[in-house]
Design a protein around this motif. Structure first.
Motif, mmCIF file in Angstrom:
data_model
loop_
_atom_site.group_PDB
_atom_site.id
_atom_site.type_symbol
_atom_site.label_atom_id
_atom_site.label_comp_id
_atom_site.label_asym_id
_atom_site.label_seq_id
_atom_site.Cartn_x
_atom_site.Cartn_y
_atom_site.Cartn_z
ATOM 1 N N ASN A 217 -36.277 -43.452 -12.523
ATOM 2 C CA ASN A 217 -35.810 -42.633 -13.644
ATOM 3 C C ASN A 217 -35.634 -41.171 -13.272
ATOM 4 O OD1 ASN A 217 -35.880 -44.915 -15.533
ATOM 5 N ND2 ASN A 217 -38.059 -44.844 -15.086
ATOM 6 N N VAL A 218 -35.123 -40.954 -12.084
ATOM 7 C CA VAL A 218 -34.788 -39.597 -11.654
ATOM 8 C C VAL A 218 -33.390 -39.571 -11.039
ATOM 9 C CG1 VAL A 218 -35.951 -39.805 -9.392
ATOM 10 C CG2 VAL A 218 -35.637 -37.560 -10.421
ATOM 11 N N LEU A 219 -32.989 -40.648 -10.336
ATOM 12 C CA LEU A 219 -31.645 -40.672 -9.736
ATOM 13 C C LEU A 219 -30.568 -40.504 -10.796
ATOM 14 C CD1 LEU A 219 -31.987 -43.609 -7.154
ATOM 15 C CD2 LEU A 219 -31.762 -41.176 -6.636
ATOM 16 N N ILE A 220 -30.832 -40.994 -11.996
ATOM 17 C CA ILE A 220 -29.823 -40.919 -13.063
ATOM 18 C C ILE A 220 -29.425 -39.487 -13.395
ATOM 19 C CG2 ILE A 220 -30.098 -43.090 -14.333
ATOM 20 C CD1 ILE A 220 -32.168 -41.653 -16.092
ATOM 21 N N TYR A 221 -30.269 -38.534 -13.027
ATOM 22 C CA TYR A 221 -29.957 -37.144 -13.372
ATOM 23 C C TYR A 221 -29.155 -36.430 -12.292
ATOM 24 C CZ TYR A 221 -33.337 -38.008 -17.019
ATOM 25 O OH TYR A 221 -33.992 -38.537 -18.094
ATOM 26 N N PHE A 222 -28.895 -37.127 -11.170
ATOM 27 C CA PHE A 222 -28.207 -36.488 -10.052
ATOM 28 C C PHE A 222 -26.752 -36.943 -9.968
ATOM 29 C CE2 PHE A 222 -32.578 -36.842 -7.785
ATOM 30 C CZ PHE A 222 -33.037 -35.704 -8.427
ATOM 31 N N ALA A 223 -25.912 -36.060 -9.422
ATOM 32 C CA ALA A 223 -24.531 -36.433 -9.111
ATOM 33 C C ALA A 223 -24.557 -37.374 -7.900
ATOM 34 C CB ALA A 223 -23.722 -35.176 -8.815
ATOM 35 N N PRO A 224 -23.476 -38.157 -7.688
ATOM 36 C CA PRO A 224 -23.505 -39.171 -6.621
ATOM 37 C C PRO A 224 -23.914 -38.642 -5.247
ATOM 38 C CG PRO A 224 -21.625 -39.536 -8.037
ATOM 39 C CD PRO A 224 -22.262 -38.263 -8.517
ATOM 40 N N ALA A 225 -23.403 -37.476 -4.837
ATOM 41 C CA ALA A 225 -23.755 -36.971 -3.497
ATOM 42 C C ALA A 225 -25.248 -36.660 -3.427
ATOM 43 C CB ALA A 225 -22.941 -35.725 -3.171
ATOM 44 N N ALA A 226 -25.777 -36.122 -4.510
ATOM 45 C CA ALA A 226 -27.203 -35.788 -4.544
ATOM 46 C C ALA A 226 -28.043 -37.065 -4.560
ATOM 47 C CB ALA A 226 -27.507 -34.927 -5.763
ATOM 48 N N GLN A 227 -27.575 -38.087 -5.262
ATOM 49 C CA GLN A 227 -28.294 -39.372 -5.271
ATOM 50 C C GLN A 227 -28.390 -39.924 -3.853
ATOM 51 O OE1 GLN A 227 -25.873 -41.785 -7.803
ATOM 52 N NE2 GLN A 227 -26.639 -40.892 -9.699
ATOM 53 N N ALA A 228 -27.260 -39.879 -3.150
ATOM 54 C CA ALA A 228 -27.228 -40.444 -1.796
ATOM 55 C C ALA A 228 -28.182 -39.684 -0.879
ATOM 56 C CB ALA A 228 -25.802 -40.388 -1.253
ATOM 57 N N ARG A 229 -28.214 -38.355 -1.026
ATOM 58 C CA ARG A 229 -29.104 -37.526 -0.199
ATOM 59 C C ARG A 229 -30.567 -37.899 -0.461
ATOM 60 N NH1 ARG A 229 -26.333 -33.095 -1.096
ATOM 61 N NH2 ARG A 229 -27.475 -32.432 -2.938
ATOM 62 N N VAL A 230 -30.890 -38.080 -1.725
ATOM 63 C CA VAL A 230 -32.277 -38.397 -2.091
ATOM 64 C C VAL A 230 -32.665 -39.776 -1.549
ATOM 65 C CG1 VAL A 230 -33.784 -38.922 -4.048
ATOM 66 C CG2 VAL A 230 -32.323 -36.894 -4.099
ATOM 67 N N VAL A 231 -31.772 -40.745 -1.705
ATOM 68 C CA VAL A 231 -32.087 -42.095 -1.217
ATOM 69 C C VAL A 231 -32.311 -42.055 0.294
ATOM 70 C CG1 VAL A 231 -31.142 -44.429 -0.898
ATOM 71 C CG2 VAL A 231 -30.957 -43.291 -3.125
ATOM 72 N N GLU A 232 -31.481 -41.288 1.015
ATOM 73 C CA GLU A 232 -31.661 -41.156 2.473
ATOM 74 C C GLU A 232 -33.040 -40.601 2.796
ATOM 75 O OE1 GLU A 232 -28.873 -43.030 3.600
ATOM 76 O OE2 GLU A 232 -30.221 -42.341 5.181
ATOM 77 N N GLY A 233 -33.387 -39.496 2.132
ATOM 78 C CA GLY A 233 -34.665 -38.825 2.404
ATOM 79 C C GLY A 233 -35.846 -39.733 2.108
ATOM 80 N N VAL A 234 -35.731 -40.503 1.036
ATOM 81 C CA VAL A 234 -36.832 -41.397 0.654
ATOM 82 C C VAL A 234 -36.897 -42.579 1.619
ATOM 83 C CG1 VAL A 234 -37.578 -43.011 -1.143
ATOM 84 C CG2 VAL A 234 -36.903 -40.682 -1.755
ATOM 85 N N ALA A 235 -35.736 -43.130 1.965
ATOM 86 C CA ALA A 235 -35.722 -44.285 2.881
ATOM 87 C C ALA A 235 -36.343 -43.908 4.222
ATOM 88 C CB ALA A 235 -34.291 -44.791 3.063
ATOM 89 N N ARG A 236 -36.110 -42.665 4.652
ATOM 90 C CA ARG A 236 -36.694 -42.211 5.925
ATOM 91 C C ARG A 236 -38.213 -42.198 5.871
ATOM 92 N NH1 ARG A 236 -32.799 -38.344 6.679
ATOM 93 N NH2 ARG A 236 -34.081 -36.723 5.744
ATOM 94 N N ARG A 237 -38.768 -41.968 4.661
ATOM 95 C CA ARG A 237 -40.230 -41.892 4.530
ATOM 96 C C ARG A 237 -40.853 -43.216 4.094
ATOM 97 N NH1 ARG A 237 -38.830 -36.649 4.336
ATOM 98 N NH2 ARG A 237 -40.425 -35.128 4.942
ATOM 99 N N LEU A 238 -40.072 -44.271 4.151
ATOM 100 C CA LEU A 238 -40.586 -45.608 3.829
ATOM 101 C C LEU A 238 -40.746 -46.344 5.158
ATOM 102 C CD1 LEU A 238 -41.081 -47.343 1.242
ATOM 103 C CD2 LEU A 238 -38.686 -48.038 1.387
ATOM 104 N N ARG A 239 -41.875 -46.986 5.373
ATOM 105 C CA ARG A 239 -42.051 -47.672 6.662
ATOM 106 C C ARG A 239 -41.254 -48.981 6.655
ATOM 107 N NH1 ARG A 239 -44.741 -52.803 6.252
ATOM 108 N NH2 ARG A 239 -46.748 -52.710 5.164
ATOM 109 N N PRO A 240 -40.849 -49.481 7.820
ATOM 110 C CA PRO A 240 -40.157 -50.768 7.840
ATOM 111 C C PRO A 240 -41.018 -51.815 7.134
ATOM 112 C CG PRO A 240 -40.033 -49.726 9.988
ATOM 113 C CD PRO A 240 -40.978 -48.881 9.161
ATOM 114 N N GLY A 241 -40.409 -52.576 6.258
ATOM 115 C CA GLY A 241 -41.160 -53.556 5.466
ATOM 116 C C GLY A 241 -41.669 -52.982 4.157
#
Ligand SMILES: C[S@@+](CC[C@H](N)C(=O)[O-])C[C@H]1O[C@@H](n2cnc3c(N)ncnc32)[C@H](O)[C@@H]1O
Length: 301
Positions: free
Chosen positions: A249-273
């Motif tokens: 319930n936070v991505l909905i407040y971002f424009a598409p480019a900002a959403q993509a940036r956030v998903v990238e940053g979060v995915a980087r901090r998620l361990r495989p699995g």
């Protein structure tokens, strides 16, 4: 509501958790000032506000004008421009963010974590389970996870050790998350049994009627830490590899480019699995590192 494909669509009235009155009190918001404010919060926190929603912006930012004793929005913009520290921009972001949350919100995700997710994680676990609530608001999401893990431990189910981190762009809500004091309405999602085990009456904190509020018990409070972090720029957040991330319930407040940036940053901090939860209206489009397991539940490959 079914998950949508591709990046989430923005709500029609972004951040309008509390409906502004039709005619907000205070100075009028000229269109150019609304556009300047929208551009500032988009640059500062990725928030996409429609400058045409002048009532909403005027209502939220008007309160800040009154606090500062400023006569109009142009004076406020001048104040923002003169503030090289960024402190006033943080106030502006605070004013325009919505913090709606609840305990065990989207309960099916917690049930899935309990019944399936934690077993999946255990197959490749190393060290304590690391949980990150990445838009933590007042902490309900993270304390719900703490309760779930404590309940499992009481049943003799793993994990045996965990570390909980809550971050948000708003220092104000983080202070509340850390204090972990809630009203009766805010804990509506907690059963009497959970209240009895994991909350206490906080005599030091009372509501307007003098009744004691609820507080998360110290044993759980000791398990979590909170830090301010802007999802648009996580460079100040130390590197870590989370097992579970709540990005809800936070991505909905971002424009598409900002959403993509956030998903990238979060995915980087998620361990495989590791497991990522999004809000039910926040489907992530095809992503090389994130495999959808269910609507709004992803696993890092
Ligand atoms: C609607 S609440 C969601 C709270 C919780 N995740 C939930 O689903 O119940 C959205 C939260 O996102 C935070 N937020 C907005 N923009 C942010 C940003 N750029 N970085 C970090 N947090 C942000 C807001 O301050 C707010 O607390």
């Amino acid at each position: 509501m079914a998950a949508t494909h591709g990046m989430p669509t923005r709500p029609t009235a972004p951040h309008s958790g509390a409906r502004p009155p039709a005619a907000p009190a205070g100075p009028p918001l000229p269109r150019d000032a609304a556009e300047a404010i929208s551009a500032l919060v988009e640059r500062g926190a990725g928030l996409h506000l429609d400058p045409a929603k002048t009532d909403f912006i005027a209502f939220r930012v008007g309160r800040r004008l009154r606090e500062l004793g400023l006569a109009d929005f142009h004076a406020y913009l001048a104040r923002l421009e003169a503030d090289a520290s960024g402190a006033e921009l943080r106030h502006l972001v605070e004013a325009l963010t919505t913090h709606t949350t609840s305990f065990f919100r989207e309960a099916h995700q917690y049930a899935w974590l309990d019944e399936t997710g934690l077993d999946l994680l255990a197959e490749t676990a190393r060290g304590p389970l690391r949980v990150w609530s990445a838009a933590a608001s007042i902490g309900a999401e993270l304390w719900s996870t703490a309760i779930l893990l404590a309940e499992r431990a009481a049943r003799g189910q793993g994990p045996t050790r965990w570390e909980l981190l809550g971050t948000d762009v708003s220092a104000r809500v983080l202070a509340r998350a850390e204090r972990a004091v809630y009203t009766e309405e805010e804990i509506a999602g907690l059963s009497p049994a959970r209240r009895a085990c994991y909350l206490m009456r906080a005599r030091r904190f009372t509501d307007a009627g003098g009744r004691p509020l609820w507080r998360v018990v110290p044993e759980l409070r000791a398990q979590a830490r909170f830090a301010r972090a802007n999802l648009q720029d996580l460079s100040e957040l130390p590197d870590f590899a989370a097992d579970v991330v709540f990005l809800r319930n936070v991505l909905i407040y971002f424009a598409p480019a900002a959403q993509a940036r956030v998903v990238e940053g979060v995915a980087r901090r998620l361990r495989p699995g590791g497991i990522l939860f999004t809000g039910h209206a926040e489907a992530i489009g095809p992503h090389p590192a994130l495999a959808p397991l269910r609507p709004s539940i992803y696993r890092k490959v």
